[in-house]
Design a protein around this motif. Structure first.
Motif, short mmCIF file in Angstrom:
data_model
loop_
_atom_site.label_atom_id
_atom_site.label_comp_id
_atom_site.label_asym_id
_atom_site.label_seq_id
_atom_site.Cartn_x
_atom_site.Cartn_y
_atom_site.Cartn_z
N LEU A 129 4.90 5.40 -5.37
CA LEU A 129 5.36 5.29 -6.75
C LEU A 129 4.35 5.85 -7.74
CD1 LEU A 129 7.13 1.83 -6.50
CD2 LEU A 129 8.12 4.12 -6.29
N GLY A 130 3.09 5.89 -7.35
CA GLY A 130 2.09 6.57 -8.16
C GLY A 130 2.37 8.06 -8.26
N GLU A 131 2.88 8.66 -7.18
CA GLU A 131 3.26 10.07 -7.20
C GLU A 131 4.39 10.32 -8.20
OE1 GLU A 131 1.99 12.74 -5.77
OE2 GLU A 131 0.48 11.68 -4.59
N LEU A 132 5.19 9.29 -8.46
CA LEU A 132 6.31 9.41 -9.39
C LEU A 132 5.94 8.91 -10.79
CD1 LEU A 132 9.06 8.27 -6.92
CD2 LEU A 132 8.80 10.56 -7.92
N ASP A 133 4.66 8.63 -11.00
CA ASP A 133 4.14 8.19 -12.29
C ASP A 133 4.72 6.86 -12.74
OD1 ASP A 133 2.28 8.59 -14.29
OD2 ASP A 133 3.72 9.52 -15.64
N ALA B 252 0.84 -1.21 0.00
CA ALA B 252 0.00 0.00 0.00
C ALA B 252 0.87 1.26 0.00
CB ALA B 252 -0.95 0.00 1.19
N PHE B 253 1.94 1.26 0.80
CA PHE B 253 2.86 2.39 0.88
C PHE B 253 3.49 2.65 -0.48
CE2 PHE B 253 7.19 4.00 1.41
CZ PHE B 253 7.01 5.08 2.27
N TYR B 254 4.07 1.62 -1.09
CA TYR B 254 4.78 1.82 -2.36
C TYR B 254 3.83 2.08 -3.53
CZ TYR B 254 9.34 1.08 -0.41
OH TYR B 254 10.49 1.25 0.31
N THR B 255 2.65 1.52 -3.51
CA THR B 255 1.68 1.82 -4.56
C THR B 255 1.37 3.31 -4.58
OG1 THR B 255 0.72 -0.39 -4.52
CG2 THR B 255 -0.66 1.36 -5.39
N ALA B 256 1.15 3.89 -3.42
CA ALA B 256 0.86 5.33 -3.34
C ALA B 256 2.09 6.17 -3.67
CB ALA B 256 0.32 5.68 -1.96
#
Length: 130
Positions: free
Chosen positions: A23-27, A17-21
């Protein structure tokens, strides 16, 4: 130069959950996710490698952060560094250095540092001029 980078976790659902959010910020996009293994991988939209892989250690022992190790993601802008850093802290990361210029690296290096939920040191940085 790199094929993939792998970080271990002791709580895969929480770390996922942490990395999904983050890394989503980094596209970055998810390439695979298998909670039964457990592991997941992310990549840039325009290239299949390098991959960032999150997994439980294969030897069954606890994951531990290394001393002197750090994973750094390249951001497209200083604003993206700021957004990623804020997202990480909101997700439970611990600050290791707020966003800002680090002229001792080079004149335009703008980075933020934090530790993930397992204690791994992470960085988001931008090398471009403002």
């Amino acid at each position: 130069m790199l094929s993939h980078l792998c970080l271990g976790t002791n709580d895969f659902p929480r770390a996922y959950a942490f990395y999904t959010a983050l890394l989503g910020e980094l596209d970055l996009i998810e390439k695979f996710h298998d909670p039964t293994h457990p592991w997941a991988g992310w990549m840039a939209r325009e290239a299949p490698r390098p991959l960032f892989v999150l997994t439980a250690p294969h030897d069954g022992l606890p994951a531990t952060p290394g001393n002197g190790q750090m994973t750094a993601w390249l951001a497209a802008s200083r604003a993206q560094v700021d957004r990623s850093y804020q997202a990480a802290l909101a997700l439970g990361a611990v600050c290791e250095g707020p966003p800002g210029l680090r002229p001792h690296y080079h004149a335009n290096y703008y980075g933020a540092y934090f530790r993930d939920l397992d204690g791994n040191k992470l960085c988001v940085c931008c090398h471009a001029e403002e």
